[in-house]
Design a protein around this motif. Sequence first.
Motif, PDB file in Angstrom:
ATOM      1  N   GLU A  18       0.875  -1.193  -0.139  1.00  0.00           N
ATOM      2  CA  GLU A  18       0.047  -0.072   0.102  1.00  0.00           C
ATOM      3  C   GLU A  18       0.916   1.270   0.000  1.00  0.00           C
ATOM      4  O   GLU A  18       1.636   1.319   1.020  1.00  0.00           O
ATOM      5  N   VAL A  20       1.961   4.516   0.863  1.00  0.00           N
ATOM      6  CA  VAL A  20       1.580   5.616   2.036  1.00  0.00           C
ATOM      7  C   VAL A  20       2.228   7.002   1.838  1.00  0.00           C
ATOM      8  O   VAL A  20       1.677   7.988   2.273  1.00  0.00           O
ATOM      9  N   MET A  21       3.305   7.069   1.319  1.00  0.00           N
ATOM     10  CA  MET A  21       3.988   8.473   1.242  1.00  0.00           C
ATOM     11  C   MET A  21       5.161   8.368  -0.047  1.00  0.00           C
ATOM     12  O   MET A  21       5.523   7.442  -0.307  1.00  0.00           O
ATOM     13  N   GLY A  53       1.546  12.517   0.722  1.00  0.00           N
ATOM     14  CA  GLY A  53       0.765  11.179   0.815  1.00  0.00           C
ATOM     15  C   GLY A  53      -0.061  11.164   1.890  1.00  0.00           C
ATOM     16  O   GLY A  53      -0.842  12.224   2.365  1.00  0.00           O
ATOM     17  N   GLU A  54      -0.115  10.175   2.730  1.00  0.00           N
ATOM     18  CA  GLU A  54      -0.833  10.021   3.999  1.00  0.00           C
ATOM     19  C   GLU A  54      -0.275  10.767   4.988  1.00  0.00           C
ATOM     20  O   GLU A  54      -1.074  10.960   5.815  1.00  0.00           O
ATOM     21  N   ILE A  55       0.855  11.264   4.809  1.00  0.00           N
ATOM     22  CA  ILE A  55       1.483  12.117   5.598  1.00  0.00           C
ATOM     23  C   ILE A  55       1.977  13.539   4.978  1.00  0.00           C
ATOM     24  O   ILE A  55       2.537  13.071   3.815  1.00  0.00           O
ATOM     25  N   GLU A  56       1.988  14.483   5.322  1.00  0.00           N
ATOM     26  CA  GLU A  56       2.169  15.825   4.558  1.00  0.00           C
ATOM     27  C   GLU A  56       3.388  16.377   5.665  1.00  0.00           C
ATOM     28  O   GLU A  56       3.083  16.583   7.008  1.00  0.00           O
ATOM     29  N   THR A  85       5.611  16.735  10.564  1.00  0.00           N
ATOM     30  CA  THR A  85       4.525  16.765   9.765  1.00  0.00           C
ATOM     31  C   THR A  85       3.856  18.152   9.832  1.00  0.00           C
ATOM     32  O   THR A  85       4.262  19.197  10.520  1.00  0.00           O
ATOM     33  N   ARG A 160       3.683   0.360   2.327  1.00  0.00           N
ATOM     34  CA  ARG A 160       3.456  -0.480   3.673  1.00  0.00           C
ATOM     35  C   ARG A 160       3.049  -1.916   3.276  1.00  0.00           C
ATOM     36  O   ARG A 160       2.280  -2.089   2.311  1.00  0.00           O
TER      37      ARG A 160
END
Length: 162
Positions: A18, A20-21, A53-56, A85, A160
């Motif tokens: 997956e 994720v970033m 992505g899922e974390i900026e 973040t 992930r």
Amino acid sequence: MADDSWQTDDPNLELGLERVMELEIDVESPIEIGQTGDGQRRIIPILGGTVSGEIEGTVLEAGADYQLYRDRRPTELVAKYAFETIDGDRVYVENRGMRVADPETKARLREGKPVEPEDVYFCSVPEFETAAPELEWLTESVFVAAGTRQPTGVRLAVYRVV
């Protein structure tokens, strides 16, 4: 006696990835340590960058990529750095990997010249540490990353294992 209960065709053992970033990491010119017997040791300071992505967030100007370059074997990479973040949480990253390419492409990489991504095998296994409860999921999974070397940095796609 061997335990034959473990089967590689067990559908419960299938793995997936997956995304994720993505990290875009800016680097300084290498600090050459020299030929150490195991290969050419060099340290590449990390200047900053971005996380998306899922974390900026932002890659902090802290850390470095500690490389062991070899002519006939893969280049070993150990990057240690951190990012913050947009919510102000910090994450420490230790990313171990390797880069494999033919001698001509390796020479271009060492000179900081552009290369075609398909000419380089560049993969790593990042591990994360954080004190932020909402990012604890980063510490509870295995991640792999595919990278490309740019003239002034590195781009990583982080996945992930699910």
